[in-house]
Design an enzyme around this catalytic site. Structure first.
Site, PDB file in Angstrom:
ATOM      1  N   HIS A   1      13.897  12.455  98.316  1.00 54.55           N
ATOM      2  CA  HIS A   1      14.925  12.241  99.336  1.00 54.55           C
ATOM      3  C   HIS A   1      15.846  13.466  99.327  1.00 54.55           C
ATOM      4  O   HIS A   1      16.407  13.810  98.284  1.00 54.55           O
ATOM      5  CB  HIS A   1      15.782  11.020  99.002  1.00 54.55           C
ATOM      6  CG  HIS A   1      15.038   9.720  98.948  1.00 54.55           C
ATOM      7  ND1 HIS A   1      15.083   8.787  99.961  1.00 54.55           N
ATOM      8  CD2 HIS A   1      14.249   9.176  97.983  1.00 54.55           C
ATOM      9  CE1 HIS A   1      14.356   7.726  99.619  1.00 54.55           C
ATOM     10  NE2 HIS A   1      13.841   7.937  98.429  1.00 54.55           N
TER      11      HIS A   1
ATOM     12  N   GLY B   1      13.462   1.422  92.006  1.00 52.43           N
ATOM     13  CA  GLY B   1      13.481   1.016  93.406  1.00 52.43           C
ATOM     14  C   GLY B   1      12.499   1.756  94.288  1.00 52.43           C
ATOM     15  O   GLY B   1      12.697   1.832  95.510  1.00 52.43           O
TER      16      GLY B   1
ATOM     17  N   HIS C   1       7.724  11.083  96.878  1.00 53.02           N
ATOM     18  CA  HIS C   1       8.618  11.612  97.905  1.00 53.02           C
ATOM     19  C   HIS C   1       9.963  11.940  97.283  1.00 53.02           C
ATOM     20  O   HIS C   1      10.430  11.267  96.366  1.00 53.02           O
ATOM     21  CB  HIS C   1       8.782  10.636  99.079  1.00 53.02           C
ATOM     22  CG  HIS C   1       9.197   9.256  98.674  1.00 53.02           C
ATOM     23  ND1 HIS C   1       8.298   8.344  98.158  1.00 53.02           N
ATOM     24  CD2 HIS C   1      10.394   8.624  98.712  1.00 53.02           C
ATOM     25  CE1 HIS C   1       8.933   7.209  97.897  1.00 53.02           C
ATOM     26  NE2 HIS C   1      10.206   7.358  98.205  1.00 53.02           N
TER      27      HIS C   1
ATOM     28  N   CYS D   1      -1.931   3.935 102.753  1.00 54.54           N
ATOM     29  CA  CYS D   1      -0.644   4.492 102.306  1.00 54.54           C
ATOM     30  C   CYS D   1       0.158   4.907 103.531  1.00 54.54           C
ATOM     31  O   CYS D   1      -0.309   5.700 104.354  1.00 54.54           O
ATOM     32  CB  CYS D   1      -0.887   5.690 101.396  1.00 54.54           C
ATOM     33  SG  CYS D   1       0.610   6.625 101.048  1.00 54.54           S
TER      34      CYS D   1
ATOM     35  N   HIS E   1      -2.080  12.979  98.340  1.00 52.45           N
ATOM     36  CA  HIS E   1      -1.485  11.754  97.788  1.00 52.45           C
ATOM     37  C   HIS E   1      -1.305  11.842  96.274  1.00 52.45           C
ATOM     38  O   HIS E   1      -2.248  12.070  95.525  1.00 52.45           O
ATOM     39  CB  HIS E   1      -2.366  10.548  98.123  1.00 52.45           C
ATOM     40  CG  HIS E   1      -1.770   9.255  97.653  1.00 52.45           C
ATOM     41  ND1 HIS E   1      -0.935   8.491  98.438  1.00 52.45           N
ATOM     42  CD2 HIS E   1      -1.868   8.614  96.469  1.00 52.45           C
ATOM     43  CE1 HIS E   1      -0.558   7.428  97.761  1.00 52.45           C
ATOM     44  NE2 HIS E   1      -1.108   7.469  96.555  1.00 52.45           N
TER      45      HIS E   1
ATOM     46  N   ASN F   1      12.704   8.333  93.346  1.00 49.17           N
ATOM     47  CA  ASN F   1      12.655   7.057  92.645  1.00 49.17           C
ATOM     48  C   ASN F   1      11.230   6.837  92.167  1.00 49.17           C
ATOM     49  O   ASN F   1      10.294   6.997  92.944  1.00 49.17           O
ATOM     50  CB  ASN F   1      13.072   5.917  93.582  1.00 49.17           C
ATOM     51  CG  ASN F   1      14.501   6.064  94.080  1.00 49.17           C
ATOM     52  OD1 ASN F   1      15.386   6.453  93.321  1.00 49.17           O
ATOM     53  ND2 ASN F   1      14.729   5.765  95.349  1.00 49.17           N
TER      54      ASN F   1
ATOM     55  N   CYS G   1       0.743   8.722 103.826  1.00 54.36           N
ATOM     56  CA  CYS G   1      -0.490   9.413 104.220  1.00 54.36           C
ATOM     57  C   CYS G   1      -0.731   9.237 105.720  1.00 54.36           C
ATOM     58  O   CYS G   1      -1.162  10.181 106.399  1.00 54.36           O
ATOM     59  CB  CYS G   1      -1.686   8.885 103.430  1.00 54.36           C
ATOM     60  SG  CYS G   1      -1.812   9.550 101.748  1.00 54.36           S
TER      61      CYS G   1
ATOM     62  N   HIS H   1       3.859   6.869  97.419  1.00 52.80           N
ATOM     63  CA  HIS H   1       3.405   8.239  97.682  1.00 52.80           C
ATOM     64  C   HIS H   1       4.616   9.094  97.302  1.00 52.80           C
ATOM     65  O   HIS H   1       5.699   8.923  97.892  1.00 52.80           O
ATOM     66  CB  HIS H   1       3.022   8.393  99.162  1.00 52.80           C
ATOM     67  CG  HIS H   1       2.526   9.751  99.551  1.00 52.80           C
ATOM     68  ND1 HIS H   1       1.325   9.950 100.217  1.00 52.80           N
ATOM     69  CD2 HIS H   1       3.073  10.980  99.403  1.00 52.80           C
ATOM     70  CE1 HIS H   1       1.151  11.239 100.442  1.00 52.80           C
ATOM     71  NE2 HIS H   1       2.207  11.887  99.968  1.00 52.80           N
TER      72      HIS H   1
ATOM     73  N   THR I   1       9.730   2.110  96.703  1.00 53.88           N
ATOM     74  CA  THR I   1       9.112   1.137  97.618  1.00 53.88           C
ATOM     75  C   THR I   1       7.858   1.686  98.284  1.00 53.88           C
ATOM     76  O   THR I   1       7.040   0.906  98.759  1.00 53.88           O
ATOM     77  CB  THR I   1      10.112   0.696  98.717  1.00 53.88           C
ATOM     78  OG1 THR I   1      10.556   1.851  99.427  1.00 53.88           O
ATOM     79  CG2 THR I   1      11.310  -0.028  98.110  1.00 53.88           C
TER      80      THR I   1
HETATM   81  P1  5GP Z   1      11.923   4.762  98.027  1.00 55.44           P
HETATM   82  O1  5GP Z   1      12.699   3.477  98.101  1.00 55.44           O
HETATM   83  O2  5GP Z   1      10.454   4.495  97.737  1.00 55.44           O
HETATM   84  O3  5GP Z   1      12.528   5.786  97.142  1.00 55.44           O
HETATM   85  O4  5GP Z   1      12.024   5.391  99.469  1.00 55.44           O
HETATM   86  C1  5GP Z   1      11.220   5.023 100.537  1.00 55.44           C
HETATM   87  C2  5GP Z   1      11.933   5.451 101.791  1.00 55.44           C
HETATM   88  O5  5GP Z   1      11.023   5.403 102.861  1.00 55.44           O
HETATM   89  C3  5GP Z   1      13.117   4.554 102.163  1.00 55.44           C
HETATM   90  O6  5GP Z   1      14.324   5.322 102.182  1.00 55.44           O
HETATM   91  C4  5GP Z   1      12.733   4.021 103.541  1.00 55.44           C
HETATM   92  O7  5GP Z   1      13.835   3.949 104.425  1.00 55.44           O
HETATM   93  C5  5GP Z   1      11.693   5.012 104.022  1.00 55.44           C
HETATM   94  N1  5GP Z   1      10.700   4.457 104.924  1.00 55.44           N
HETATM   95  C6  5GP Z   1      10.048   3.272 104.779  1.00 55.44           C
HETATM   96  N2  5GP Z   1       9.173   3.103 105.791  1.00 55.44           N
HETATM   97  C7  5GP Z   1       9.287   4.197 106.596  1.00 55.44           C
HETATM   98  C8  5GP Z   1       8.650   4.591 107.815  1.00 55.44           C
HETATM   99  O8  5GP Z   1       7.792   3.910 108.378  1.00 55.44           O
HETATM  100  N3  5GP Z   1       9.022   5.794 108.340  1.00 55.44           N
HETATM  101  C9  5GP Z   1       9.975   6.583 107.753  1.00 55.44           C
HETATM  102  N4  5GP Z   1      10.273   7.736 108.371  1.00 55.44           N
HETATM  103  N5  5GP Z   1      10.600   6.252 106.599  1.00 55.44           N
HETATM  104  C10 5GP Z   1      10.265   5.063 106.039  1.00 55.44           C
HETATM  105 ZN    ZN Z   2      -0.216   8.612 100.373  1.00 52.94          ZN
END
Ligand code: 5GP
Ligand code: ZN
Length: 115
Positions: free
Chosen positions: A100, A91, A98, A3, A45, A85, A6, A96, A93
């Protein structure tokens, strides 16, 4: 576990940490969409918001406490947005949980659903 977040929490992959306590970790998004774009995550996690339950939900309150502290520290104490999300249609991606934290710009209101 394989992950990304993680690994960032464990320091195995670099991340720009902005906040840490016993249960919560926060770091700058690598691809920011606002002047302040911080990801706030539980250290333990949880794969996403659909996995929040009575055993693990206390950390969500801690995350929102951290969000208010971080927003203050970043200079936007009373104007910010928190988004999570969950799942493919929304969306997500990184699987884990999170949140924003977005601030520093006048935001519109659109979920970009195409509707
Ligand atoms: P999601 O699309 O899952 O809501 O948000 C995932 C977020 O993780 C995205 O905004 C993306 O820019 C961020 N992200 C993806 N890989 C990394 C990384 O290696 N480091 C950091 N700091 N952010 C990441
Ligand atoms: Zn994780």
């Amino acid at each position: 576990m394989d992950c990304l977040f993680c690994k960032i929490i464990a320091g195995e992959i670099p991340g720009t940490k902005v906040y840490e306590d016993e249960d919560v970790y926060a770091f700058r998004d690598i691809n920011p969409i606002a002047p302040v774009h911080v990801l706030i995550v539980p250290k333990k996690h949880i794969s996403g918001a659909s996995e929040i339950n009575s055993d693990n939900s206390a950390v969500v309150a801690k995350i929102f406490e951290a969000a208010a502290k971080i927003a203050r520290a970043e200079g936007y104490p009373d104007s910010f947005r928190i988004v999570t999300n969950c799942g493919e249609d929304a969306g997500q991606t990184v699987h884990h949980l999170h949140f924003h934290l977005l601030a520093g710009v006048k935001m519109g209101w659109s979920a970009n659903t195409g509707i």
